[in-house]
Write a protein that holds these residues in place. Structure first.
Motif, PDB file in Angstrom:
ATOM      1  N   ILE A 169      54.675  -3.682   4.991  1.00  0.00           N
ATOM      2  CA  ILE A 169      55.041  -3.203   6.319  1.00  0.00           C
ATOM      3  C   ILE A 169      55.512  -4.375   7.174  1.00  0.00           C
ATOM      4  O   ILE A 169      54.913  -5.450   7.172  1.00  0.00           O
ATOM      5  CB  ILE A 169      53.840  -2.516   6.990  1.00  0.00           C
ATOM      6  CG1 ILE A 169      53.465  -1.242   6.224  1.00  0.00           C
ATOM      7  CG2 ILE A 169      54.134  -2.178   8.441  1.00  0.00           C
ATOM      8  CD1 ILE A 169      54.561  -0.202   6.174  1.00  0.00           C
ATOM      9  N   LYS A 170      56.599  -4.170   7.884  1.00  0.00           N
ATOM     10  CA  LYS A 170      57.121  -5.159   8.830  1.00  0.00           C
ATOM     11  C   LYS A 170      56.933  -4.618  10.246  1.00  0.00           C
ATOM     12  O   LYS A 170      57.054  -3.412  10.481  1.00  0.00           O
ATOM     13  CB  LYS A 170      58.608  -5.421   8.559  1.00  0.00           C
ATOM     14  CG  LYS A 170      58.907  -5.919   7.152  1.00  0.00           C
ATOM     15  CD  LYS A 170      58.323  -7.299   6.890  1.00  0.00           C
ATOM     16  CE  LYS A 170      58.734  -7.793   5.507  1.00  0.00           C
ATOM     17  NZ  LYS A 170      58.197  -9.126   5.222  1.00  0.00           N
ATOM     18  N   PRO A 171      56.646  -5.446  11.260  1.00  0.00           N
ATOM     19  CA  PRO A 171      56.466  -6.888  11.124  1.00  0.00           C
ATOM     20  C   PRO A 171      55.158  -7.222  10.414  1.00  0.00           C
ATOM     21  O   PRO A 171      54.200  -6.468  10.466  1.00  0.00           O
ATOM     22  CB  PRO A 171      56.439  -7.366  12.573  1.00  0.00           C
ATOM     23  CG  PRO A 171      55.894  -6.196  13.325  1.00  0.00           C
ATOM     24  CD  PRO A 171      56.456  -4.987  12.639  1.00  0.00           C
ATOM     25  N   TYR A 172      55.151  -8.373   9.781  1.00  0.00           N
ATOM     26  CA  TYR A 172      53.984  -8.794   9.018  1.00  0.00           C
ATOM     27  C   TYR A 172      52.807  -9.084   9.951  1.00  0.00           C
ATOM     28  O   TYR A 172      52.949  -9.727  10.982  1.00  0.00           O
ATOM     29  CB  TYR A 172      54.323 -10.060   8.221  1.00  0.00           C
ATOM     30  CG  TYR A 172      53.118 -10.718   7.609  1.00  0.00           C
ATOM     31  CD1 TYR A 172      52.531 -10.197   6.453  1.00  0.00           C
ATOM     32  CD2 TYR A 172      52.546 -11.844   8.206  1.00  0.00           C
ATOM     33  CE1 TYR A 172      51.411 -10.788   5.901  1.00  0.00           C
ATOM     34  CE2 TYR A 172      51.433 -12.444   7.654  1.00  0.00           C
ATOM     35  CZ  TYR A 172      50.862 -11.917   6.500  1.00  0.00           C
ATOM     36  OH  TYR A 172      49.761 -12.496   5.959  1.00  0.00           O
ATOM     37  N   LEU A 173      51.644  -8.562   9.571  1.00  0.00           N
ATOM     38  CA  LEU A 173      50.406  -8.864  10.286  1.00  0.00           C
ATOM     39  C   LEU A 173      49.425  -9.484   9.303  1.00  0.00           C
ATOM     40  O   LEU A 173      49.315  -9.036   8.160  1.00  0.00           O
ATOM     41  CB  LEU A 173      49.790  -7.592  10.887  1.00  0.00           C
ATOM     42  CG  LEU A 173      50.579  -6.912  12.008  1.00  0.00           C
ATOM     43  CD1 LEU A 173      49.889  -5.615  12.420  1.00  0.00           C
ATOM     44  CD2 LEU A 173      50.690  -7.843  13.212  1.00  0.00           C
ATOM     45  N   PRO A 174      48.709 -10.513   9.721  1.00  0.00           N
ATOM     46  CA  PRO A 174      47.762 -11.145   8.809  1.00  0.00           C
ATOM     47  C   PRO A 174      46.653 -10.180   8.386  1.00  0.00           C
ATOM     48  O   PRO A 174      46.352  -9.208   9.087  1.00  0.00           O
ATOM     49  CB  PRO A 174      47.180 -12.311   9.618  1.00  0.00           C
ATOM     50  CG  PRO A 174      47.798 -12.261  10.943  1.00  0.00           C
ATOM     51  CD  PRO A 174      48.738 -11.130  11.031  1.00  0.00           C
ATOM     52  N   ARG A 175      46.056 -10.459   7.261  1.00  0.00           N
ATOM     53  CA  ARG A 175      44.977  -9.623   6.727  1.00  0.00           C
ATOM     54  C   ARG A 175      43.836  -9.474   7.731  1.00  0.00           C
ATOM     55  O   ARG A 175      43.207  -8.412   7.835  1.00  0.00           O
ATOM     56  CB  ARG A 175      44.469 -10.240   5.419  1.00  0.00           C
ATOM     57  CG  ARG A 175      43.367  -9.461   4.716  1.00  0.00           C
ATOM     58  CD  ARG A 175      42.846 -10.231   3.525  1.00  0.00           C
ATOM     59  NE  ARG A 175      41.724  -9.563   2.885  1.00  0.00           N
ATOM     60  CZ  ARG A 175      41.831  -8.732   1.865  1.00  0.00           C
ATOM     61  NH1 ARG A 175      43.021  -8.446   1.364  1.00  0.00           N
ATOM     62  NH2 ARG A 175      40.756  -8.176   1.320  1.00  0.00           N
ATOM     63  N   GLU A 176      43.559 -10.536   8.482  1.00  0.00           N
ATOM     64  CA  GLU A 176      42.462 -10.494   9.448  1.00  0.00           C
ATOM     65  C   GLU A 176      42.685  -9.425  10.511  1.00  0.00           C
ATOM     66  O   GLU A 176      41.736  -8.787  10.988  1.00  0.00           O
ATOM     67  CB  GLU A 176      42.287 -11.861  10.120  1.00  0.00           C
ATOM     68  CG  GLU A 176      41.802 -12.974   9.204  1.00  0.00           C
ATOM     69  CD  GLU A 176      42.899 -13.502   8.292  1.00  0.00           C
ATOM     70  OE1 GLU A 176      44.087 -13.181   8.525  1.00  0.00           O
ATOM     71  OE2 GLU A 176      42.571 -14.247   7.335  1.00  0.00           O
TER      72      GLU A 176
END
Length: 274
Positions: A34-41
């Motif tokens: 999925i964009k925009p990329y979000l960190p796993r945290e």
């Protein structure tokens, strides 16, 4: 978070990239698609604020959410182990009629509910001589529950102003729905009020059992939920904090003096709420 939109969007994007038009089966998707990329945290924070139902749903479709959910259950199971009697849990799930209501089926998901066995030692009768077999008996259901000290259930033979309490209930910290494991056939009337009394802080939560469901009971055990009001649509939610030294006293009360005949109780089940 719109989970359906998120999941289907990721699948469509992956299918376009793979030039695939097959709709027959889908593998789990990843949050990295999925964009925009979000960190796993960040996704962990999103997951943490989801309802139990959404956590369960997303874990079946999203790779990382499956990992989050597995870790959640592992931690909860470790925490809940101090409160759970495994034999009670095993017997609680025996002999049940298959029910279609999703809110009831949810409590059968492993590790997210705890059962309290209604024994002669755990139940306090109010305004009833529990030693008299004319009123209340403790019977066994070897055929449907099995042979065990926890296969015994209490049967209300003929009681006016039915009123009993299960006291000193301790649970892991969380928000819970309440279900009684009940069977009939029975003769009941008027409303059955459930009062949940907290020791710390001192406060009460009040809910109701739908008499229409009680009247429809046959000789097979069913989960009967406690609702928040007389609309009988939304389940009662009880917030419990073990760290506050809280303990629960759960009272069932038929408040208008009608007779209760043939109603049987096996356990009270506390399921993590949505």
């Amino acid at each position: 978070l719109q989970l359906n939109t998120f999941i289907e969007g990721a699948r469509r994007k992956r299918d376009i990239m793979n030039e695939s038009t097959s709709d027959s089966t889908y593998e789990k998707v990843s949050i990295l698609e999925i964009k925009p990329y979000l960190p796993r945290e960040i996704w962990q924070i999103v997951f943490d604020v989801m309802s139990i139902r959404d956590k369960l749903f997303s874990s079946k479709h999203v790779i990382e959410f499956e990992e989050f959910y597995s870790q959640l259950l592992k931690n909860y199971e470790k925490y809940a182990a101090n409160f759970r009697d495994q034999e009670v849990e095993r017997c609680a799930l025996l002999g049940l009629k298959k029910q279609s209501d999703d809110s009831v089926n949810l409590i059968n998901v492993p590790n997210i509910a705890l059962s309290i066995y209604l024994s002669n030692n755990s139940v306090t009768w109010l305004d009833v001589d529990k030693t008299s077999h004319r009123y209340v008996t403790f019977e066994t259901d070897d055929e449907k529950i099995g042979i065990s000290e926890h296969s015994t259930y209490l049967k209300v033979n003929n009681v006016c102003w039915l009123n009993f309490v299960v006291s000193k209930i301790l649970l892991p910290t969380g928000q819970y729905n309440i279900f009684y494991k009940i069977k009939g056939p029975c003769n009941v009337a008027n409303e059955y009020k459930i009062r949940v009394k907290h020791i710390s802080p001192r406060q009460d939560d009040v809910g109701y059992i739908d008499v229409k469901q009680l009247k429809s009971l046959d000789s097979t055990w069913e989960w009967v939920p406690v609702y928040k009001d007389h609309n009988f649509k939304e389940l009662l939610k009880v917030c419990y904090n073990y760290e506050n030294n809280d303990a629960l006293h759960v009272e069932l009360f038929n408040q208008n003096g009608y007779w209760t005949r043939g109603l049987s109780f096996h356990v009270i089940r506390f399921a993590l709420a949505e």
